[in-house]
Design a protein around this motif. Sequence first.
Motif, PDB file in Angstrom:
ATOM      1  N   PHE A  48    -118.238 -74.392  58.326  1.00 44.99           N
ATOM      2  CA  PHE A  48    -119.306 -73.839  57.502  1.00 44.99           C
ATOM      3  C   PHE A  48    -119.793 -74.853  56.466  1.00 44.99           C
ATOM      4  O   PHE A  48    -121.007 -75.047  56.281  1.00 44.99           O
ATOM      5  N   LEU A  49    -118.860 -75.516  55.782  1.00 44.66           N
ATOM      6  CA  LEU A  49    -119.241 -76.494  54.765  1.00 44.66           C
ATOM      7  C   LEU A  49    -119.958 -77.688  55.383  1.00 44.66           C
ATOM      8  O   LEU A  49    -120.865 -78.267  54.777  1.00 44.66           O
ATOM      9  N   PHE A  50    -119.563 -78.047  56.606  1.00 42.37           N
ATOM     10  CA  PHE A  50    -120.184 -79.185  57.271  1.00 42.37           C
ATOM     11  C   PHE A  50    -121.580 -78.852  57.787  1.00 42.37           C
ATOM     12  O   PHE A  50    -122.531 -79.621  57.594  1.00 42.37           O
ATOM     13  N   GLN A  51    -121.710 -77.692  58.427  1.00 38.42           N
ATOM     14  CA  GLN A  51    -122.985 -77.348  59.058  1.00 38.42           C
ATOM     15  C   GLN A  51    -123.988 -76.745  58.080  1.00 38.42           C
ATOM     16  O   GLN A  51    -125.190 -77.024  58.174  1.00 38.42           O
ATOM     17  N   SER A  52    -123.532 -75.923  57.163  1.00 36.79           N
ATOM     18  CA  SER A  52    -124.457 -75.231  56.267  1.00 36.79           C
ATOM     19  C   SER A  52    -124.704 -75.973  54.958  1.00 36.79           C
ATOM     20  O   SER A  52    -125.817 -75.973  54.432  1.00 36.79           O
ATOM     21  N   ALA A  53    -123.645 -76.586  54.414  1.00 37.80           N
ATOM     22  CA  ALA A  53    -123.783 -77.277  53.130  1.00 37.80           C
ATOM     23  C   ALA A  53    -123.934 -78.786  53.288  1.00 37.80           C
ATOM     24  O   ALA A  53    -124.182 -79.482  52.296  1.00 37.80           O
ATOM     25  N   GLY A  54    -123.760 -79.294  54.506  1.00 33.32           N
ATOM     26  CA  GLY A  54    -123.891 -80.722  54.731  1.00 33.32           C
ATOM     27  C   GLY A  54    -122.788 -81.542  54.091  1.00 33.32           C
ATOM     28  O   GLY A  54    -122.950 -82.742  53.847  1.00 33.32           O
ATOM     29  N   MET A  55    -121.661 -80.925  53.842  1.00 41.82           N
ATOM     30  CA  MET A  55    -120.553 -81.611  53.179  1.00 41.82           C
ATOM     31  C   MET A  55    -119.714 -82.391  54.189  1.00 41.82           C
ATOM     32  O   MET A  55    -119.477 -81.928  55.305  1.00 41.82           O
ATOM     33  N   SER A  56    -119.272 -83.565  53.812  1.00 40.70           N
ATOM     34  CA  SER A  56    -118.406 -84.364  54.672  1.00 40.70           C
ATOM     35  C   SER A  56    -117.088 -83.627  54.914  1.00 40.70           C
ATOM     36  O   SER A  56    -116.508 -83.074  53.972  1.00 40.70           O
ATOM     37  N   PRO A  57    -116.590 -83.590  56.156  1.00 37.80           N
ATOM     38  CA  PRO A  57    -115.313 -82.926  56.425  1.00 37.80           C
ATOM     39  C   PRO A  57    -114.156 -83.470  55.578  1.00 37.80           C
ATOM     40  O   PRO A  57    -113.261 -82.712  55.205  1.00 37.80           O
ATOM     41  N   LEU A  58    -114.173 -84.758  55.286  1.00 35.72           N
ATOM     42  CA  LEU A  58    -113.101 -85.329  54.461  1.00 35.72           C
ATOM     43  C   LEU A  58    -113.142 -84.759  53.047  1.00 35.72           C
ATOM     44  O   LEU A  58    -112.093 -84.445  52.462  1.00 35.72           O
ATOM     45  N   LEU A  59    -114.331 -84.614  52.489  1.00 38.16           N
ATOM     46  CA  LEU A  59    -114.460 -83.993  51.173  1.00 38.16           C
ATOM     47  C   LEU A  59    -114.112 -82.510  51.244  1.00 38.16           C
ATOM     48  O   LEU A  59    -113.488 -81.960  50.327  1.00 38.16           O
ATOM     49  N   ALA A  60    -114.491 -81.859  52.346  1.00 39.80           N
ATOM     50  CA  ALA A  60    -114.189 -80.433  52.509  1.00 39.80           C
ATOM     51  C   ALA A  60    -112.689 -80.190  52.535  1.00 39.80           C
ATOM     52  O   ALA A  60    -112.200 -79.208  51.966  1.00 39.80           O
ATOM     53  N   ILE A  61    -111.939 -81.084  53.183  1.00 38.55           N
ATOM     54  CA  ILE A  61    -110.481 -80.926  53.240  1.00 38.55           C
ATOM     55  C   ILE A  61    -109.875 -81.010  51.844  1.00 38.55           C
ATOM     56  O   ILE A  61    -108.931 -80.282  51.509  1.00 38.55           O
ATOM     57  N   PHE A 121    -116.585 -70.001  71.096  1.00 34.20           N
ATOM     58  CA  PHE A 121    -115.864 -71.205  70.687  1.00 34.20           C
ATOM     59  C   PHE A 121    -116.738 -72.039  69.752  1.00 34.20           C
ATOM     60  O   PHE A 121    -117.961 -72.092  69.892  1.00 34.20           O
ATOM     61  N   THR A 122    -116.082 -72.676  68.792  1.00 35.43           N
ATOM     62  CA  THR A 122    -116.768 -73.437  67.748  1.00 35.43           C
ATOM     63  C   THR A 122    -116.250 -74.862  67.717  1.00 35.43           C
ATOM     64  O   THR A 122    -115.047 -75.097  67.908  1.00 35.43           O
ATOM     65  N   SER A 123    -117.127 -75.809  67.449  1.00 30.96           N
ATOM     66  CA  SER A 123    -116.723 -77.203  67.287  1.00 30.96           C
ATOM     67  C   SER A 123    -117.805 -77.940  66.518  1.00 30.96           C
ATOM     68  O   SER A 123    -118.935 -77.455  66.383  1.00 30.96           O
ATOM     69  N   ILE A 124    -117.458 -79.113  66.019  1.00 35.35           N
ATOM     70  CA  ILE A 124    -118.432 -79.955  65.332  1.00 35.35           C
ATOM     71  C   ILE A 124    -118.366 -81.354  65.927  1.00 35.35           C
ATOM     72  O   ILE A 124    -117.373 -81.726  66.570  1.00 35.35           O
ATOM     73  N   SER A 125    -119.417 -82.101  65.706  1.00 39.29           N
ATOM     74  CA  SER A 125    -119.452 -83.491  66.154  1.00 39.29           C
ATOM     75  C   SER A 125    -119.374 -84.389  64.919  1.00 39.29           C
ATOM     76  O   SER A 125    -120.317 -84.453  64.121  1.00 39.29           O
ATOM     77  N   TYR A 126    -118.223 -85.048  64.751  1.00 38.84           N
ATOM     78  CA  TYR A 126    -118.001 -85.854  63.553  1.00 38.84           C
ATOM     79  C   TYR A 126    -117.108 -87.040  63.893  1.00 38.84           C
ATOM     80  O   TYR A 126    -115.954 -86.862  64.304  1.00 38.84           O
TER      81      TYR A 126
END
Length: 288
Positions: A48-61, A121-126
């Motif tokens: 959600f943070l990656f797709q909707s807020a555009g936040m980097s997964p590393l920052l999200a973690i 099923f859900t996934s992201i491309s990062y």
Amino acid sequence: MTTLVLGLVLGGTYALLALGLTLQYGIARIMNLAYGEVTLLAAFALVFLFQSAGMSPLLAIILIGPAGYLTGWLLYTVMMQPLVQRSRGKPGKLEVDSILATFGLLFVLQGIMLVLFGANFTSISYLDQGVNVLGVSVALNRLIAFAICLVAGLGLIVLLTRSRWGLILRAVALTPGSAPLVGIDVNKVSRQGFALGTALASVGGASIAMYQTFSANDGVVFTMKALIIVIMGGVGNVAGALAAGFALGLVETFVATTFDPGLTLAATFTIFLAVLIWRPQGLFGRRS
């Protein structure tokens, strides 16, 4: 070499998931059957943070880890604390009550995720480009997830063995009845151990979301694999959980690449049954 490299990368994620469950049961004496659902909530939060807020997964973690700790703290205070108080003086009652309570929590969390995110099923491309590791091409996101798990696992071992707080956690895990004699608040430490386990589950789930496809129905798989690793490594044995996690990742990768990917779960439970029958204290546990 392919099996070795990919198996270690997968095993790192498994090890981190198992560490959280090891802390929750070893310190708080709570068998959390909703552990996999908590892991999935963190995974969906990262998506959600990656797709909707555009936040980097590393920052999200970095945000999801403390949020997981707070969630575990509140969950223990609201839901587990009454069970702890009711079980005083009754050996084994807390384990049974926590299994029943978290079994119900499992379906509550699963229902919430199905409503919010659906059953697809859900996934992201990062950072999914390949990186050469010892002649094996490994996706960069998998290597990052492996590094996160390794740092978290080794950091936890250092914390438990080199700090006063870690000494207190180990004292409650080993002798909860004697810990109050030296001024330790067992209830407070148990709450901290449960919250720390939830934080590890959250970081593990967020790491999985970076490279793996998942759905809201996969929580039971994560719970069972974490439980298998905990039993293989010895209940409450942090180093054993790390080693067992890597071992399970190697076994699953070997079976998937050599025989058939559909046999990985069967191989996992075969090892689990063998350990229960011939070494119930775990591969790295000590006989009592």
